[in-house]
Structures are given as structure tokens and as C-alpha cells.
Design a protein around this motif. Structure first.
Motif, mmCIF file in Angstrom:
data_model
loop_
_atom_site.group_PDB
_atom_site.id
_atom_site.type_symbol
_atom_site.label_atom_id
_atom_site.label_comp_id
_atom_site.label_asym_id
_atom_site.label_seq_id
_atom_site.Cartn_x
_atom_site.Cartn_y
_atom_site.Cartn_z
ATOM 1 N N PHE A 1 4.846 -2.347 5.183
ATOM 2 C CA PHE A 1 4.247 -3.648 5.471
ATOM 3 C C PHE A 1 2.725 -3.538 5.505
ATOM 4 O O PHE A 1 2.015 -4.311 4.870
ATOM 5 C CB PHE A 1 4.764 -4.192 6.809
ATOM 6 C CG PHE A 1 4.018 -5.404 7.280
ATOM 7 C CD1 PHE A 1 4.337 -6.656 6.786
ATOM 8 C CD2 PHE A 1 2.999 -5.294 8.216
ATOM 9 C CE1 PHE A 1 3.640 -7.787 7.204
ATOM 10 C CE2 PHE A 1 2.297 -6.411 8.643
ATOM 11 C CZ PHE A 1 2.616 -7.659 8.135
ATOM 12 N N ASN A 2 2.224 -2.575 6.250
ATOM 13 C CA ASN A 2 0.770 -2.429 6.374
ATOM 14 C C ASN A 2 0.111 -2.076 5.040
ATOM 15 O O ASN A 2 -0.996 -2.537 4.760
ATOM 16 C CB ASN A 2 0.426 -1.386 7.435
ATOM 17 C CG ASN A 2 0.608 -1.945 8.827
ATOM 18 O OD1 ASN A 2 0.191 -3.049 9.116
ATOM 19 N ND2 ASN A 2 1.292 -1.202 9.674
ATOM 20 N N ARG A 3 0.780 -1.283 4.231
ATOM 21 C CA ARG A 3 0.228 -0.900 2.937
ATOM 22 C C ARG A 3 0.204 -2.089 1.964
ATOM 23 O O ARG A 3 -0.785 -2.338 1.303
ATOM 24 C CB ARG A 3 1.025 0.263 2.343
ATOM 25 C CG ARG A 3 0.372 0.881 1.107
ATOM 26 C CD ARG A 3 1.145 2.082 0.556
ATOM 27 N NE ARG A 3 2.287 1.636 -0.234
ATOM 28 C CZ ARG A 3 3.569 1.667 0.130
ATOM 29 N NH1 ARG A 3 3.913 2.146 1.279
ATOM 30 N NH2 ARG A 3 4.523 1.230 -0.650
ATOM 31 N N LYS A 4 1.299 -2.833 1.897
ATOM 32 C CA LYS A 4 1.419 -3.920 0.924
ATOM 33 C C LYS A 4 0.811 -5.239 1.393
ATOM 34 O O LYS A 4 0.245 -5.976 0.597
ATOM 35 C CB LYS A 4 2.891 -4.167 0.579
ATOM 36 C CG LYS A 4 3.504 -3.094 -0.261
ATOM 37 C CD LYS A 4 4.918 -3.473 -0.637
ATOM 38 C CE LYS A 4 5.533 -2.428 -1.533
ATOM 39 N NZ LYS A 4 6.917 -2.769 -1.895
ATOM 40 N N ILE A 5 0.968 -5.541 2.660
ATOM 41 C CA ILE A 5 0.569 -6.855 3.150
ATOM 42 C C ILE A 5 -0.714 -6.804 3.959
ATOM 43 O O ILE A 5 -1.601 -7.624 3.793
ATOM 44 C CB ILE A 5 1.712 -7.504 3.976
ATOM 45 C CG1 ILE A 5 2.860 -7.899 3.057
ATOM 46 C CG2 ILE A 5 1.240 -8.748 4.673
ATOM 47 C CD1 ILE A 5 3.845 -6.858 2.789
ATOM 48 N N GLY A 6 -0.801 -5.834 4.867
ATOM 49 C CA GLY A 6 -2.006 -5.694 5.685
ATOM 50 C C GLY A 6 -2.303 -6.938 6.481
ATOM 51 O O GLY A 6 -1.449 -7.473 7.157
#
Length: 160
Positions: free
Chosen positions: A99-104
């Protein structure tokens, strides 16, 4: 779990502590499918893991709701320690890192969770002509008796 309708009034047992954990997402920008779809598709694997390993993980039950923009999963846990241990587990950590990598910090999708630690005797429920549902899946499903006819009595711990 079957969806047999239980005629009459039912309640739950409330003789143990439990944790209620709500988690969900909100689609803020409907056309930003590439941003919100990974969040949406991360949940089924975790739900499957929870349902297949309930006793080991301290997971008791789940209910899901899907609205036009917002989803919510209401989950019931044996303890806050079990919930926190799961949050550090492999499937959840992988989904969170993804999630953090793709959406941030994009505003296209929102996520939320709420945690409630509920002591024994401090929760109650009533079900009329319903299948076993929600808290009854987690804490037990029993017919309403004269001693548990009113919410005030169901909230008692039995120690008064």
C-alpha cells in the motif's frame, strides 16, 4: 456459516473480554482505479488467512459491508494482543508495505481503522428473527430469557 433464520429473540454471551476492530477504505476519486483497486484487492487474502486460522490467530468473526464509496469490515478478536500480533504478521505487513509503495499519500483512496477493547459484561446485543450474525458469531448465540429481556440486564456481568 449458514444463514438459517432463528425465529424469536436472541442475544449473546458477554462473559469474556473482546476486541472490535473496524477497518475499511473510501474511494475518493472513482476514476483513479489504479490507486484504489490494490487496496481493495489486498483484503481477500487477509480475510482468508484469518478465517482459516481463527483459533491460532485469536480471530473470532467478521462482517463486511460495501457502499458506493466506502467499505467496512467489522471484526471481532479474542484480545488486543491477538489483534496487534496479527498486524505484525506476514500477510498484513506485506499488504501494508505494498500500500505504502503503490499508493502512499495519494488522496485518491482513504483508509481507516478503529479499535475498541470491550471488557466482559460491557456489551450486549439483540437479534429478532435473524441468522447468527455479528457479535453472536463471536461471542455466542443464545435465546433471550426473562433474565436477559432488557438491554440493562444483558449488560450486567452477573456479579451484582
Amino acid at each position: 456459516m449458514g444463514k438459517n433464520i432463528y425465529e424469536g429473540r436472541y442475544t449473546t454471551e458477554n462473559d469474556r473480554d473482546l476486541v472490535v476492530f473496524l477497518i475499511g477504505m473510501r474511494i475518493n476519486k472513482r476514476l483513479a482505479v489504479r490507486k484504489w483497486l490494490p487496496v481493495f484487492t489486498a483484503m481477500p487474502g487477509m480475510i482468508r488467512e484469518l478465517c482459516e486460522n481463527q483459533e491460532e490467530l485469536g480471530f473470532l468473526s467478521i462482517e463486511n459491508y460495501f457502499g458506493l464509496r466506502t467499505t467496512v469490515m467489522i471484526t471481532y478478536w479474542r484480545s488486543e494482543e491477538d489483534l496487534l500480533a496479527y498486524s505484525k504478521g506476514q500477510k498484513h505487513l506485506k499488504a501494508w508495505k505494498n500500500f505504502n509503495r503503490k499508493i502512499g499519500d495519494t488522496e485518491a483512496v482513504g483508509i481507516y481503522h478503529e479499535t475498541y477493547v470491550v471488557p466482559a459484561g460491557r456489551y450486549e446485543a439483540i437479534y429478532g428473527n435473524m441468522p447468527v450474525y455479528g457479535l453472536a458469531n463471536a461471542a455466542g448465540h443464545t435465546p433471550v430469557t426473562a433474565a436477559k429481556r432488557y438491554a440493562k440486564k444483558r449488560l450486567r456481568t452477573g456479579t451484582e
